[in-house]
Motif scaffolding. Structure first.
Motif, short mmCIF file in Angstrom:
data_model
loop_
_atom_site.label_atom_id
_atom_site.label_comp_id
_atom_site.label_asym_id
_atom_site.label_seq_id
_atom_site.Cartn_x
_atom_site.Cartn_y
_atom_site.Cartn_z
N HIS A 1 7.60 -16.27 -30.54
CA HIS A 1 6.76 -17.47 -30.43
C HIS A 1 5.46 -17.08 -29.71
O HIS A 1 5.25 -17.45 -28.54
N ARG B 1 3.21 -20.03 -28.15
CA ARG B 1 3.79 -21.03 -27.25
C ARG B 1 3.19 -20.85 -25.86
O ARG B 1 3.26 -19.77 -25.27
N LEU B 2 2.58 -21.91 -25.33
CA LEU B 2 1.89 -21.82 -24.04
C LEU B 2 2.84 -21.48 -22.90
O LEU B 2 2.42 -20.87 -21.91
N ALA B 3 4.10 -21.87 -23.02
CA ALA B 3 5.05 -21.58 -21.94
C ALA B 3 5.32 -20.09 -21.79
O ALA B 3 5.86 -19.65 -20.76
N GLU B 4 4.95 -19.29 -22.78
CA GLU B 4 5.19 -17.85 -22.73
C GLU B 4 4.12 -17.11 -21.94
O GLU B 4 4.29 -15.92 -21.64
#
Length: 314
Positions: A70, A73-76
């Motif tokens: 991913h 994905r900003l959470a990464e």
């Protein structure tokens, strides 16, 4: 068909056939091997780079390669590792200290070595060949063996009876001590490289300048220096990378206080203080790598020319 037509070949074809050509098996094998080596070298660096932008919980729980599942994905991704390294790690001040150490430690030996290389190449004086051999022979002096004597010289001076050989200036913990140390250890290689390059320049240029009335300083500044840019840039890369990545000399002569420490010392202390939060180490490593990469990429076109110039004549 005449004998001349039978042996006629297209210009350049014979050379390519002898060398294997772009379609030869050897050429593709070399390309594949180079690609394999590049990938082997790049994979660890890419892993460290990706880890430096990942949150601590993801770094501890998953491998860096899982980010490709991913990638958007900003959470990464996060910049907190770099903020923490620059603030709590004190890397901002250490970065400036590294600049204050590296720039003079690169400029001073280049300047002195350029003058010496010109003198060894184009000035006639007694004993110049012996002096050049002595200077180049200093390349074999181990750095580690000279640290303690130089440190004692800096802190206590040196004298023979009433004759003062080196004044007691108490240079320990000062930038001047590091500049002098790096200059002394960098000069032999600098003189060797620059002398080989400057000595390979056409003698007709020097003789024409002398006929026009130019003195040695004018010849050096107006003629030799512009022509020696590749060699100067090659040594600048060597010296800059050596000083920037140095830990031992900076620690011995400058110390590891928060006011004086350079990037390598700050990185070493970050390892000791935050060994469990190694994602900060990845961010700190790329902070320390940023400027050397810029210097190398900006000067790399001079690198090979500067190293090979003067090695083959004719």
């Amino acid at each position: 068909m005449s004998a001349v037509d039978a042996v006629r070949v297209v210009p350049g074809t014979e050379t390519r056939e002898r060398a294997g050509g772009p379609t030869g098996g050897g050429g593709w094998f070399v390309r594949i091997m180079i690609l394999v080596v590049v990938v082997i070298w790049i994979i660890p660096t890419v892993g460290v780079l990706i880890s430096s932008f990942r949150p601590p919980d993801l770094v501890e729980s998953t491998g860096w390669w899982t980010v490709f599942a991913h990638p958007f994905r900003l959470a990464e991704w996060t910049l907190q590792n770099y903020r923490s390294a620059l603030s709590t790690g004190g890397f901002g001040n250490a970065f400036l200290n590294s600049l204050a150490v590296t720039i003079p430690s690169t400029v001073i030996p280049i300047t002195i070595a350029a003058f010496a290389a010109y003198a060894f190449s184009w000035m006639t004086f007694r004993g110049r060949h012996i002096m050049f051999v002595v200077v180049v022979g200093l390349l074999v002096v181990p750095l580690q063996m000279a640290l303690i004597p130089i440190l004692r010289l800096y802190t206590g001076g040196a004298a023979v009876g009433t004759l003062v050989l080196f004044p007691d200036l108490n240079l320990g913990g000062t930038f001047l001590a590091v500049w002098l140390a790096h200059t002394a250890f960098g000069l032999p290689l600098a003189v060797y490289l620059l002398r080989n390059y400057i000595g390979s320049l056409p003698s007709s240029l020097i003789e024409s300048a002398k006929i026009d009335g130019a003195d040695h300083f004018t010849i050096f500044w107006r003629l030799i220096v512009p022509l020696s840019v590749p060699a100067l840039a090659a040594f600048a890369i060597f010296q800059f990378l050596w000083v920037w990545n140095d830990l031992l000399v900076a620690y011995v002569f400058l110390g590891g206080t928060p006011q004086n420490r350079v990037l390598t010392i700050a990185l070493q202390q970050l390892v000791g203080a935050r060994g469990e939060n190694w994602e900060l180490l990845t961010a700190a490593a790329f902070i320390s790598m940023s400027l050397p990469l810029v210097v190398f990429l900006s000067l790399q076109r001079y690198f090979v020319r500067g190293l090979t110039a003067g090695s083959v004549k004719g």
